[in-house]
Each structure stands twice: as structure tokens, then as C-alpha cells.
Design a protein around this motif. Structure first.
Motif, PDB file in Angstrom:
ATOM      1  N   ASP A  57       0.809  -1.227   0.000  1.00  0.00           N
ATOM      2  CA  ASP A  57       0.000   0.000   0.000  1.00  0.00           C
ATOM      3  C   ASP A  57       0.838   1.271   0.000  1.00  0.00           C
ATOM      4  OD1 ASP A  57      -2.419  -1.358  -0.043  1.00  0.00           O
ATOM      5  OD2 ASP A  57      -2.456  -1.555   2.145  1.00  0.00           O
ATOM      6  N   SER A  58       2.140   1.155  -0.126  1.00  0.00           N
ATOM      7  CA  SER A  58       3.027   2.321  -0.121  1.00  0.00           C
ATOM      8  C   SER A  58       3.465   2.675  -1.533  1.00  0.00           C
ATOM      9  CB  SER A  58       4.279   2.031   0.706  1.00  0.00           C
ATOM     10  OG  SER A  58       3.953   1.763   2.030  1.00  0.00           O
ATOM     11  N   ARG A  59       3.581   3.948  -1.791  1.00  0.00           N
ATOM     12  CA  ARG A  59       4.107   4.424  -3.075  1.00  0.00           C
ATOM     13  C   ARG A  59       5.563   4.788  -2.846  1.00  0.00           C
ATOM     14  NH1 ARG A  59       0.043   6.751  -6.237  1.00  0.00           N
ATOM     15  NH2 ARG A  59      -0.082   4.539  -6.690  1.00  0.00           N
ATOM     16  N   LEU A  60       6.455   4.002  -3.418  1.00  0.00           N
ATOM     17  CA  LEU A  60       7.878   4.229  -3.218  1.00  0.00           C
ATOM     18  C   LEU A  60       8.417   5.368  -4.067  1.00  0.00           C
ATOM     19  CD1 LEU A  60       9.152   0.535  -3.125  1.00  0.00           C
ATOM     20  CD2 LEU A  60       8.491   2.019  -1.213  1.00  0.00           C
ATOM     21  N   CYS A  61       8.033   5.389  -5.334  1.00  0.00           N
ATOM     22  CA  CYS A  61       8.622   6.355  -6.249  1.00  0.00           C
ATOM     23  C   CYS A  61       7.631   6.738  -7.340  1.00  0.00           C
ATOM     24  CB  CYS A  61       9.877   5.740  -6.880  1.00  0.00           C
ATOM     25  SG  CYS A  61      10.865   6.917  -7.806  1.00  0.00           S
ATOM     26  N   GLN A 111       1.791  25.268  -3.467  1.00  0.00           N
ATOM     27  CA  GLN A 111       0.868  24.439  -2.703  1.00  0.00           C
ATOM     28  C   GLN A 111       0.942  22.978  -3.166  1.00  0.00           C
ATOM     29  OE1 GLN A 111      -1.054  25.281   0.050  1.00  0.00           O
ATOM     30  NE2 GLN A 111      -1.247  23.057   0.123  1.00  0.00           N
ATOM     31  N   ALA A 112       1.098  22.779  -4.472  1.00  0.00           N
ATOM     32  CA  ALA A 112       1.217  21.420  -5.008  1.00  0.00           C
ATOM     33  C   ALA A 112       2.463  20.735  -4.455  1.00  0.00           C
ATOM     34  CB  ALA A 112       1.256  21.452  -6.538  1.00  0.00           C
ATOM     35  N   VAL A 113       3.568  21.471  -4.357  1.00  0.00           N
ATOM     36  CA  VAL A 113       4.793  20.918  -3.787  1.00  0.00           C
ATOM     37  C   VAL A 113       4.549  20.531  -2.335  1.00  0.00           C
ATOM     38  CG1 VAL A 113       7.156  21.452  -3.081  1.00  0.00           C
ATOM     39  CG2 VAL A 113       6.351  22.123  -5.352  1.00  0.00           C
ATOM     40  N   SER A 114       3.882  21.394  -1.613  1.00  0.00           N
ATOM     41  CA  SER A 114       3.567  21.112  -0.212  1.00  0.00           C
ATOM     42  C   SER A 114       2.646  19.898  -0.090  1.00  0.00           C
ATOM     43  CB  SER A 114       2.912  22.341   0.418  1.00  0.00           C
ATOM     44  OG  SER A 114       2.561  22.089   1.751  1.00  0.00           O
ATOM     45  N   ASP A 115       1.664  19.805  -0.975  1.00  0.00           N
ATOM     46  CA  ASP A 115       0.739  18.667  -0.962  1.00  0.00           C
ATOM     47  C   ASP A 115       1.458  17.349  -1.260  1.00  0.00           C
ATOM     48  OD1 ASP A 115      -1.315  20.432  -0.435  1.00  0.00           O
ATOM     49  OD2 ASP A 115      -2.107  20.416  -2.477  1.00  0.00           O
ATOM     50  N   LEU A 116       2.416  17.396  -2.169  1.00  0.00           N
ATOM     51  CA  LEU A 116       3.149  16.191  -2.531  1.00  0.00           C
ATOM     52  C   LEU A 116       4.071  15.738  -1.399  1.00  0.00           C
ATOM     53  CD1 LEU A 116       4.104  16.949  -6.212  1.00  0.00           C
ATOM     54  CD2 LEU A 116       2.837  14.960  -5.420  1.00  0.00           C
ATOM     55  N   ARG A 131      -2.389  12.548  -5.186  1.00  0.00           N
ATOM     56  CA  ARG A 131      -2.996  13.039  -3.946  1.00  0.00           C
ATOM     57  C   ARG A 131      -3.395  11.924  -2.979  1.00  0.00           C
ATOM     58  NH1 ARG A 131      -6.588  12.942  -7.820  1.00  0.00           N
ATOM     59  NH2 ARG A 131      -8.708  12.229  -7.450  1.00  0.00           N
ATOM     60  N   GLU A 132      -3.813  10.781  -3.491  1.00  0.00           N
ATOM     61  CA  GLU A 132      -4.281   9.712  -2.615  1.00  0.00           C
ATOM     62  C   GLU A 132      -3.141   8.900  -2.019  1.00  0.00           C
ATOM     63  OE1 GLU A 132      -7.271   7.393  -4.584  1.00  0.00           O
ATOM     64  OE2 GLU A 132      -8.369   9.186  -5.193  1.00  0.00           O
ATOM     65  N   LYS A 133      -2.038   8.833  -2.728  1.00  0.00           N
ATOM     66  CA  LYS A 133      -0.892   8.049  -2.247  1.00  0.00           C
ATOM     67  C   LYS A 133       0.377   8.788  -2.649  1.00  0.00           C
ATOM     68  CE  LYS A 133      -1.386   3.570  -2.775  1.00  0.00           C
ATOM     69  NZ  LYS A 133      -1.288   2.190  -3.311  1.00  0.00           N
ATOM     70  N   ARG A 134       0.961   9.501  -1.706  1.00  0.00           N
ATOM     71  CA  ARG A 134       2.155  10.295  -1.996  1.00  0.00           C
ATOM     72  C   ARG A 134       3.400   9.411  -2.062  1.00  0.00           C
ATOM     73  NH1 ARG A 134       0.738  14.878   2.434  1.00  0.00           N
ATOM     74  NH2 ARG A 134      -1.168  15.599   1.426  1.00  0.00           N
ATOM     75  N   PRO A 135       4.333   9.760  -2.953  1.00  0.00           N
ATOM     76  CA  PRO A 135       5.541   8.942  -3.073  1.00  0.00           C
ATOM     77  C   PRO A 135       6.605   9.318  -2.036  1.00  0.00           C
ATOM     78  CG  PRO A 135       5.598  10.707  -4.677  1.00  0.00           C
ATOM     79  CD  PRO A 135       4.268  10.814  -3.966  1.00  0.00           C
ATOM     80  N   ASP A 136       7.427   8.339  -1.684  1.00  0.00           N
ATOM     81  CA  ASP A 136       8.595   8.632  -0.851  1.00  0.00           C
ATOM     82  C   ASP A 136       9.632   9.401  -1.660  1.00  0.00           C
ATOM     83  OD1 ASP A 136       7.593   7.335   1.389  1.00  0.00           O
ATOM     84  OD2 ASP A 136       8.528   5.423   0.868  1.00  0.00           O
ATOM     85  N   LEU A 137       9.792   9.018  -2.933  1.00  0.00           N
ATOM     86  CA  LEU A 137      10.750   9.664  -3.822  1.00  0.00           C
ATOM     87  C   LEU A 137      10.025  10.160  -5.060  1.00  0.00           C
ATOM     88  CD1 LEU A 137      13.667  10.309  -4.829  1.00  0.00           C
ATOM     89  CD2 LEU A 137      13.722   8.011  -5.785  1.00  0.00           C
ATOM     90  N   LEU A 138      10.222  11.423  -5.370  1.00  0.00           N
ATOM     91  CA  LEU A 138       9.642  12.024  -6.574  1.00  0.00           C
ATOM     92  C   LEU A 138      10.784  12.393  -7.505  1.00  0.00           C
ATOM     93  CD1 LEU A 138       7.195  13.209  -8.136  1.00  0.00           C
ATOM     94  CD2 LEU A 138       7.634  15.351  -6.932  1.00  0.00           C
TER      95      LEU A 138
END
Length: 181
Positions: A109-113, A156-161, A129-136
């Protein structure tokens, strides 16, 4: 496999040479039709993969939402496409950054990248938005197009991510002022 997020020369321009030199070791090519077939860059890329596919070297796959590129059930890893949808790709044809492929690597259930190619920052934030990545990774060499036109929403998008880490690929000397602050 080779995954082309979109068909700009800085992302896909080397495909004809890669295909010519390594076609027997490529399992599949994932790509979009993000511009008319007679566009010079797209035509070169497409012709190279089309000819190799016709020889039976590999298969060409459509890069769109819902496609699974790779999975490993034992380690519970899955590499798949979140964006674009077929209809968004058709509606925005001719604007490759707008329909750039968004590829994600999930573990259970984790988004790694997440790799958003050159997708606008607001679209990236909306899609993740529903599952933020650890690495972008990225997007767009650290200088997304929509950052110029709407800095407040982009911040704001950067903050949301808010990924734990970001990686931005960019040349040390470029005429685009990338990466952006």
C-alpha cells in the motif's frame, strides 16, 4: 523494457540508436502517441520501434492509465502507469508535456517512487494526492511549465506532494534556467 514518458527529443531522441543497437535485448517499449504521426521527432521514434516490432524483436505497448509495466508478487512490488488516460492523451495530443506518462512504483500500500516525466506540477499533485511517493523524480527538470503561470498553486502542489526525497535531472548548463528554485 523501455518506457518513454513522452516523445520530446530530450526524452526519446536516442530511441532510434538504442533500438538499432539493442533491439534483441529489449523486451517491450511503452510509449504514447502524443503528437501527430508526421511530427519529425515522433516519426523517427515511432518508425524505429515499428520496424523492430515488425521483425519480432519486441512488442510496443500503449502507455496509459491502468497499464502494468512490471510486477514481482514475491516482493510485492508493482510498476504501473497512473496517467494519462486514453481520452486525456487524445484531447491534449500535440502537447506532450501535458500528457506525459506518470509511472509509479508501489510496494503493497506504499508508493515508493513516482516518475512524472515533464507533466505539469499541478497534474502531478492531483494524480498523486491519494498516495504520496517517498521519492519524486522531477517533474520537468525541476522547472514545470505551470510554475511560471501560477506560482502560488504550484507551491501548494509541492507542499501537498511532500515526498521524503526529490531527484531532479538537469544539465549544468542549459538555456531554460532549470532547476527552478
Amino acid at each position: 523494457a523501455i518506457v518513454l514518458t513522452h516523445n520530446h527529443a530530450d526524452h526519446a531522441g536516442a530511441m532510434p540508436a538504442i533500438v538499432a543497437n539493442h533491439q534483441t535485448s529489449i523486451g517491450a517499449v511503452w510509449m504514447l502517441q502524443d503528437r501527430p504521426i508526421n511530427d519529425t521527432t515522433f516519426e523517427k521514434v515511432f518508425r524505429s520501434v515499428d520496424e523492430a516490432e515488425a521483425k519480432g524483436c519486441f512488442h510496443v505497448r500503449r502507455l496509459e492509465n491502468g497499464q502494468e509495466i512490471w510486477r514481482d508478487d514475491q516482493s510485492k512490488l508493482r510498476l504501473h502507469v497512473l496517467f494519462p488516460t486514453f481520452t486525456s492523451n487524445v484531447k491534449l495530443m500535440g502537447y506532450p508535456n501535458q500528457t506525459s506518462g506518470l509511472i509509479v512504483l508501489d510496494h503493497e500500500d506504499s508508493r515508493l517512487c513516482a516518475w512524472p516525466g515533464d507533466l505539469p506540477l499541478l497534474t502531478v499533485a492531483h494524480q498523486l494526492r491519494e498516495k504520496r511517493p517517498d521519492l519524486l523524480h522531477g517533474p520537468h527538470h525541476g522547472g514545470p511549465e505551470d510554475f511560471k503561470t501560477n506560482k502560488a498553486r504550484s507551491r501548494q502542489a509541492v507542499s501537498d506532494l511532500s515526498p521524503r526525497m526529490s531527484f531532479i535531472s538537469v544539465g549544468t548548463t542549459n538555456s531554460y534556467s532549470h532547476p527552478k528554485p
